[in-house]
Structure formats: structure tokens, C-alpha cells
Scaffold this motif. Structure first.
Motif: not given
Length: 260
Positions: A5-23, A53-60
């Protein structure tokens, strides 16, 4: 209650996010919320300039896949989905948050836009979503969600939004037609229409600060939305709780769109 019941909502989902430019990017808001809710991320960056700009965000966010993606270069688009197929074997969520137009076409009226500029804006901001969908579908054998970012200027005239209004209108229409075509495969498609946000892309619009101030005053909730609000909405739409929703244009704007 069970631990399930307490599993995170998207646990196990794999998501491609495009368009990150900065925070400050809408795409980053989606990536951050998705990661907090248990999803594994693939994040792309547009070019060498934005990589810093994006690499530190992806790493975090502990994204195991981090790749360049200029949607005008078909080999890069193919490479992203080939890598996802090799490393993951499947994909559950795709977020398209990419929009661009030549500055001279964006800052002039629609009547003055060049054919070349209009075509390039349509290719990058709209048809690239169709190309991504075509590559994503084989990886979504168990269903999935495709999400694209729009704006109210697609539905109503917003002064100074200019040629991006027709381009975003086309994007919303693509979402509806893809929802129809992909529904039998269990793939749901939505356009998300956030209210005005201080993003790098929006900074190219004339008098954007005035638009922000007016939006905050006119929205029924009395305040602007932020990138996390958009991310939370996208997470809901990509979750099993929205399993019977598809083909919608959903506003995340504090109710601004209902105002005359």
C-alpha cells in the motif's frame, strides 16, 4: 495495511524526460517528482552548452541514462531509444518538453513569420513528439504514457505568443490523434498546459514579465504555479490512478484558463 500500500506511486516505472535545460525547466520539475515517486530516469540534454547545467541535475537524480538529444538530428533520437532498449528493454513514460523558434520569428507577429522559421518551429516543437512516440511505442508493450507540454496560447490568442500559438495548437491536436491511435495498445497521451512560468524558453517572449504579473492577479487561486506543480500533475497522469484518462489537454494554471 500491507507494505504494498505504501509503495511510491511510480515505483519501478521507467521514464524518459526530454527538454531539461536547467533547474528552472518544467522538464526538471517532472524529473524531480518522478524520481521522488520511485521512477528510474533517462534524461537528455540539447547540446554541449546545456550539458553543464543538466549533468549535475541528472547525477543528483541518479539517472542511469544521460544522453544528448537534438531532435533535428535523427541519429541522436535513434540513439536515445536504442540505449533505452538495450539497458531497460521497456519504457513506461515519455515527457516531451521541447519547444523552439527562431528569435526573429518568435518576436515578430504571425503575419511576419518566415516559412522557414515556422517550419522549423513546427518540426522541433511539434513533430518531434510524433517521432518520439513512434520510437517509444515498441518499448511500451505493456502500455504507457506520453506527455507533451503546451500552453493556453494554443487555444486562445495570447498577445506576443505569436507563431508558437499555432504550433502548440498542432501539438495538442497531435496528442488527441495519437491518443486515438495508441489507445488500443494501452498507451495514453496527454497535452499539459501550464500557466506562465519563468523558464529559459519563456524568456524569449516579448513582455513576458507583464504576462506573469497579470496571470498571478487573474488566476482564481491568486498565485502562479511552479515546475513541481506540473511534475505532480504529470506523475498522476502517468500513474494507474489515471488509467481511464487519455487525449486530454490538462491545465495546471491555478484556474487562469477559465477567466474571460
Amino acid at each position: 495495511m500491507s507494505e504494498e500500500t505504501y509503495r511510491p506511486l511510480l515505483q519501478g516505472a521507467r521514464a524518459l524526460i526530454t527538454g531539461v535545460a536547467n533547474e528552472h525547466s518544467i522538464a526538471y520539475g517532472c524529473a524531480k517528482v518522478f524520481a521522488e515517486l520511485g521512477a528510474e530516469l533517462a534524461i537528455t540534454y540539447a547540446n554541449d552548452k546545456t550539458r553543464g547545467y543538466v549533468e549535475p541535475l541528472a547525477r543528483a537524480l541518479k539517472a542511469p541514462i544521460f544522453m544528448p538529444l537534438d531532435v533535428t538530428r535523427h541519429e541522436q533520437l535513434d540513439a536515445v531509444f536504442e540505449t533505452i532498449a538495450e539497458q531497460w528493454g521497456s519504457l513506461d513514460i515519455l515527457v516531451h518538453s521541447i519547444a523552439w523558434a527562431p528569435k526573429e520569428d518568435l518576436q515578430g507577429g504571425l503575419l511576419d513569420s518566415s516559412a522557414a522559421g515556422f517550419g522549423l518551429a513546427m518540426d522541433i516543437s511539434c513533430h518531434s513528439f510524433v517521432r518520439m512516440a513512434r520510437l517509444a511505442v515498441p518499448l511500451m508493450s505493456n502500455g504507457g504514457s506520453l506527455l507533451a507540454m503546451s500552453y493556453h496560447g494554443a487555444q486562445k490568442v495570447v498577445p506576443n505568443y505569436n507563431l508558437m500559438g499555432p504550433v502548440k495548437a498542432a501539438l495538442e491536436a497531435c496528442c488527441r490523434y495519437l491518443a486515438y491511435e495508441l489507445g488500443p495498445r494501452g498507451i495514453r497521451v496527454h497535452a499539459i498546459s501550464p500557466g506562465p512560468l519563468k523558464t529559459r524558453a519563456a524568456s524569449g517572449l516579448k513582455d513576458f514579465d507583464l504576462l506573469l504579473g497579470e496571470a498571478a492577479q487573474r488566476a482564481p487561486l491568486g498565485e502562479l504555479v511552479d515546475i513541481m506543480d506540473v511534475g505532480i500533475t504529470c506523475a498522476y497522469l502517468a500513474s494507474p490512478y489515471a488509467r481511464r484518462l487519455s487525449g486530454e489537454t490538462l491545465y495546471v494554471d491555478g484556474g487562469l484558463n477559465i477567466m474571460a
